[in-house]
Design an enzyme around this catalytic site. Structure first.
Site, short mmCIF file in Angstrom:
data_model
loop_
_atom_site.label_atom_id
_atom_site.label_comp_id
_atom_site.label_asym_id
_atom_site.label_seq_id
_atom_site.Cartn_x
_atom_site.Cartn_y
_atom_site.Cartn_z
N VAL A 1 -10.25 1.14 -4.65
CA VAL A 1 -10.52 1.07 -3.22
C VAL A 1 -10.96 2.46 -2.77
O VAL A 1 -10.19 3.21 -2.17
CB VAL A 1 -9.26 0.60 -2.45
CG1 VAL A 1 -9.58 0.33 -0.98
CG2 VAL A 1 -8.67 -0.66 -3.09
N TYR B 1 0.84 -1.20 0.00
CA TYR B 1 0.00 0.00 0.00
C TYR B 1 0.88 1.25 0.00
O TYR B 1 1.57 1.53 0.98
CB TYR B 1 -0.88 -0.06 1.25
CG TYR B 1 -1.90 1.04 1.43
CD1 TYR B 1 -2.15 2.01 0.47
CD2 TYR B 1 -2.64 1.09 2.62
CE1 TYR B 1 -3.10 2.99 0.67
CE2 TYR B 1 -3.59 2.06 2.83
CZ TYR B 1 -3.82 3.01 1.86
OH TYR B 1 -4.76 3.99 2.07
N LYS C 1 -1.75 -1.43 -3.90
CA LYS C 1 -2.77 -0.38 -3.77
C LYS C 1 -2.04 0.95 -3.75
O LYS C 1 -1.17 1.18 -2.92
CB LYS C 1 -3.58 -0.55 -2.48
CG LYS C 1 -4.61 0.56 -2.26
CD LYS C 1 -5.39 0.34 -0.97
CE LYS C 1 -6.49 1.39 -0.82
NZ LYS C 1 -6.01 2.64 -0.24
#
Length: 309
Positions: free
Chosen positions: A217, A146, A174
């Site tokens: 997301v 992330y 992500k």
């Protein structure tokens, strides 16, 4: 480190619209498990293909450990295996991250979303690679890397992504910098290494899907999961015209973030929908009367609540 079969299974399941759900709290700052159940039903009925707990929307790096565990366990119970549950690991040190990873594995999550360490700004690439490697060695769960440098102050570079991708259990990236140049460089490195790619910046979802992202997301999906899911589905099938139209609609809902601090604005919107309370961490600025009025105005304009609400 997970087996190749487990890695492939998670790669097969990780796609689409995965909301970073909030952590519902009572007025006493304790876990509100009833609200977890309501919000879980809301996002899954709206088309979520996974649930990401303890990210920035979920206040993961700031919650008391027992509160974080209880909320995570409540989401695992509420989801009941219908979609993967991902838990965020955002800690100041690798030692704390390992502890959290082991705890959330025991709670029953399906994957971990690993941020860079958040305190000491050492040589970035090697520090991040050591951090992710140590977590991978401590858990059997798949890992999503992330990048959110404005919060960790530790940017993940394409070089680091290429090194991290060699870890068997790392399955996806992500990227939430909000910067297109940063995103495209990291996405290119991740895809070349066989990782899935997810966009975390809401304004860039349609553009990212058009360039090959596997999903998004978006925090605003707590409020409008159906709209966010339709946007992602349109992008994934290559309907760029529809995706751009839905992106504009999503941007309109995101205007509620301007009502005050973005997370308390988001939680206030969910309170207006009767899904959760508006309580957030004590250090976060609550909305004043004008801010709450602005949230209600945005929700009315986009048709989420009625004119009389």
């Amino acid at each position: 480190m997970i087996t190749s079969k487990a890695e492939d299974t998670m790669k097969d399941h990780l796609s689409g619209m995965i909301p970073p759900v909030i952590s519902p709290l009572t007025a006493e700052h304790r876990p509100d498990t009833g609200a977890v159940e309501r919000l879980t039903a809301h996002v899954i009925d709206g088309g979520a293909t996974g649930v990401f707990v303890l990210g920035s929307c979920g206040e993961g790096p700031t919650l008391e450990p027992d509160v974080a565990r209880t909320i995570t366990r409540a989401y695992v119970h509420a989801v009941a295996g219908s979609v993967p549950v991902l838990a965020g690991i955002g800690e100041a040190s690798t030692e704390r991250a390992i502890r959290a990873a082991m705890e959330y594995e025991q709670v029953g999550v399906d994957a971990l979303v690993v941020m860079a360490p958040m305190y000491f700004n050492t040589e970035t690439d090697d520090a991040v690679v050591r951090h992710v490697t140590a977590i991978a060695e401590a858990t059997t769960l798949p890992l999503v890397v992330y990048n959110i440098p404005h919060l960790t102050h530790h940017p993940i570079t394409p070089r680091a992504v290429r090194a991290i991708a060699a870890i068997d259990s790392v399955v996806a990236l992500k990227e939430s910098s909000g910067d297109w140049t940063t995103y495209s460089a990291l996405a290119e490195a991740a895809r070349a290494a066989g990782l899935r790619v997810f966009q975390g910046a809401e304004a860039l979802i349609a553009r990212s899907l058009a360039s090959g992202a596997d999903g998004a997301v978006p925090g605003i999906a707590n409020v409008v999961p159906d709209l966010a899911a339709r946007l992602v589905r349109a992008g994934l099938v290559g309907d760029t015209v529809l995706a751009e139209d839905l992106q504009r609609q999503l941007n309109d809902v995101c205007a509620l973030y301007q009502s005050g601090f973005w997370l308390t604005s988001l939680k206030s919107a969910l309170a207006e929908l009767g899904l959760t309370g508006s309580t957030a961490g004590r250090a976060l600025s609550p909305l004043d009367a004008d801010g709450l009025s602005e949230v209600r105005s945005v929700l009315r304009v986009v048709g989420v609540i009625g004119a009389s609400a």
